[in-house]
Design a protein around this motif. Structure first.
Motif, PDB file in Angstrom:
ATOM      1  N   ALA A  64       0.767  -1.139  -0.039  1.00  0.00           N
ATOM      2  CA  ALA A  64      -0.102  -0.084  -0.150  1.00  0.00           C
ATOM      3  C   ALA A  64       0.746   1.156   0.208  1.00  0.00           C
ATOM      4  N   ASP A  65       2.013   1.108   0.392  1.00  0.00           N
ATOM      5  CA  ASP A  65       2.892   2.353   0.403  1.00  0.00           C
ATOM      6  C   ASP A  65       3.841   2.654  -0.680  1.00  0.00           C
ATOM      7  N   THR A  66       4.468   1.607  -1.129  1.00  0.00           N
ATOM      8  CA  THR A  66       5.259   1.772  -2.328  1.00  0.00           C
ATOM      9  C   THR A  66       4.628   1.220  -3.755  1.00  0.00           C
ATOM     10  N   LYS A  67       3.378   0.678  -3.388  1.00  0.00           N
ATOM     11  CA  LYS A  67       2.718   0.083  -4.722  1.00  0.00           C
ATOM     12  C   LYS A  67       3.646  -0.964  -5.409  1.00  0.00           C
ATOM     13  N   ASN A 170      -5.867  -4.301 -10.382  1.00  0.00           N
ATOM     14  CA  ASN A 170      -6.455  -5.178 -11.253  1.00  0.00           C
ATOM     15  C   ASN A 170      -6.672  -4.502 -12.501  1.00  0.00           C
ATOM     16  N   LEU A 171      -7.433  -3.217 -12.426  1.00  0.00           N
ATOM     17  CA  LEU A 171      -7.713  -2.506 -13.524  1.00  0.00           C
ATOM     18  C   LEU A 171      -6.378  -2.101 -14.581  1.00  0.00           C
ATOM     19  N   THR A 172      -5.308  -1.762 -13.756  1.00  0.00           N
ATOM     20  CA  THR A 172      -4.058  -1.619 -14.497  1.00  0.00           C
ATOM     21  C   THR A 172      -3.690  -2.936 -15.416  1.00  0.00           C
ATOM     22  N   ILE A 173      -4.092  -3.997 -14.795  1.00  0.00           N
ATOM     23  CA  ILE A 173      -3.597  -5.290 -15.417  1.00  0.00           C
ATOM     24  C   ILE A 173      -4.268  -5.751 -16.723  1.00  0.00           C
ATOM     25  N   ARG A 174      -5.775  -5.196 -16.419  1.00  0.00           N
ATOM     26  CA  ARG A 174      -6.510  -5.683 -17.537  1.00  0.00           C
ATOM     27  C   ARG A 174      -6.534  -4.622 -18.684  1.00  0.00           C
ATOM     28  N   MET A 175      -5.820  -3.432 -18.316  1.00  0.00           N
ATOM     29  CA  MET A 175      -5.615  -2.455 -19.438  1.00  0.00           C
ATOM     30  C   MET A 175      -4.459  -2.607 -19.964  1.00  0.00           C
ATOM     31  N   ILE A 210       7.037   4.714 -14.033  1.00  0.00           N
ATOM     32  CA  ILE A 210       7.169   5.696 -13.025  1.00  0.00           C
ATOM     33  C   ILE A 210       5.614   5.895 -12.331  1.00  0.00           C
ATOM     34  N   HIS A 211       5.373   5.733 -11.021  1.00  0.00           N
ATOM     35  CA  HIS A 211       4.135   5.620 -10.491  1.00  0.00           C
ATOM     36  C   HIS A 211       3.719   7.449 -10.298  1.00  0.00           C
ATOM     37  N   ARG A 215       6.084   9.169  -8.170  1.00  0.00           N
ATOM     38  CA  ARG A 215       7.129  10.179  -8.816  1.00  0.00           C
ATOM     39  C   ARG A 215       8.377   9.126  -9.100  1.00  0.00           C
ATOM     40  N   VAL A 216       8.417   8.126  -8.586  1.00  0.00           N
ATOM     41  CA  VAL A 216       9.443   6.906  -8.937  1.00  0.00           C
ATOM     42  C   VAL A 216       8.954   5.667  -9.318  1.00  0.00           C
ATOM     43  N   THR A 217       9.527   4.608  -9.402  1.00  0.00           N
ATOM     44  CA  THR A 217       8.968   3.452  -9.733  1.00  0.00           C
ATOM     45  C   THR A 217       8.936   2.480  -8.241  1.00  0.00           C
ATOM     46  N   PRO A 218       7.723   1.581  -8.366  1.00  0.00           N
ATOM     47  CA  PRO A 218       7.647   0.946  -7.054  1.00  0.00           C
ATOM     48  C   PRO A 218       8.807   0.327  -6.381  1.00  0.00           C
TER      49      PRO A 218
END
Length: 254
Positions: A64-67, A170-175, A210-211, A215-218
């Motif tokens: 939840a913090d770093t994604k 999950n939405l990101t995965i489907r997209m 980049i999230h 502003r950085v990658t997970p």
């Protein structure tokens, strides 16, 4: 296709070796549906009940913090696969975490067996109204009337009992992964290809993308990478192989 699958498998191996001793504090877990070869109702009779033909579920976890997505598992939606996934997830952590899942019963035994009580575990159950019945909205979810938070073990903080981030993932995965798109013919025909596709996606998501909020990658946020990876670096994960000269093409008789 062979090269793409090998890159996906190399990404899986790299993440498996690198995502260790993680200091995550709050993890959310969910599973996302897809199918391989054919939908369950169209699977040939001799393949019915065989894994890799019909429904396939991908278990995912997100910090939840770093994604960061530290682990995933492609399998069946049952206690066996849930336990295997939770054991892999637990092996990557170096401290106690708060864990949230949905209300599926398979997680009760899976979390206990994997963490042996050393986790603050809660389940979030969403309460839905009647599902729409007309064909035009068969993929539209029913209205959510509320949620019920249940502490299962440890002392989970009720403020952080949520599955919002993993459901958004999950939405990101489907997209992002065409093989998860509904109502298309882009589904995987082999479960190995399906797994490799998700491995490539997860590596790009964790290391290259980049999230927008962080502003950085997970991976950078989680301290397992020092820079934004390029696609070239993902390809470089492939082991070096000796180039072989292709032989002459054989002419086909008319």
């Amino acid at each position: 296709m062979k090269l793409w699958r090998e890159i996906g498998e190399a990404c899986i191996r790299y993440q498996d070796a690198t995502f260790r001793n993680l200091t995550c504090k709050r993890l959310q877990v969910d599973e996302i549906w897809s199918f391989v070869y054919a939908k369950a109702k169209n699977v040939p009779q001799d393949k019915v009940g065989t894994f890799g033909f019909g429904d396939v579920w991908t278990f995912t976890a997100i910090d939840a913090d770093t994604k960061l997505m530290p682990s995933f598992l492609v399998g069946s939606r049952d206690a066996g696969c849930a336990t295997e996934f939770m054991q892999d997830l637990a092996s990557r952590l170096m401290n106690r975490v708060q864990l949230t899942t949905d209300g599926h019963k398979m997680y009760l035994s899976a979390v206990e067996e994997a963490f042996a009580g050393s986790v603050d575990f809660a389940q979030l159950v969403k309460i839905y109204g009647a599902a729409p019945e007309w064909p035009e909205v068969r993929y539209s979810p029913a209205a959510c009337l509320g949620t019920q938070k249940t502490a299962v073990s440890g002392c989970p903080d009720a403020r952080h009992v949520s599955t919002s981030y993993v459901e958004r993932a999950n939405l990101t995965i489907r997209m992002s992964v065409r093989r998860f798109t509904r109502l298309t013919n882009a589904f995987s025909k082999k479960v190995e290809n399906h797994t490799a596709a998700f491995g490539l996606f997860s590596a790009h998501y964790n290391l290259c993308r980049i999230h927008k909020t962080l502003r950085v990658t997970p991976a950078m946020a989680a301290g397992v990478a020092e820079h934004v990876w390029s696609v070239e670096e993902l390809v470089a994960l492939l082991p070096a192989v000796e180039a072989k000269k292709r032989g002459p093409y054989k002419k086909t008789a008319a």
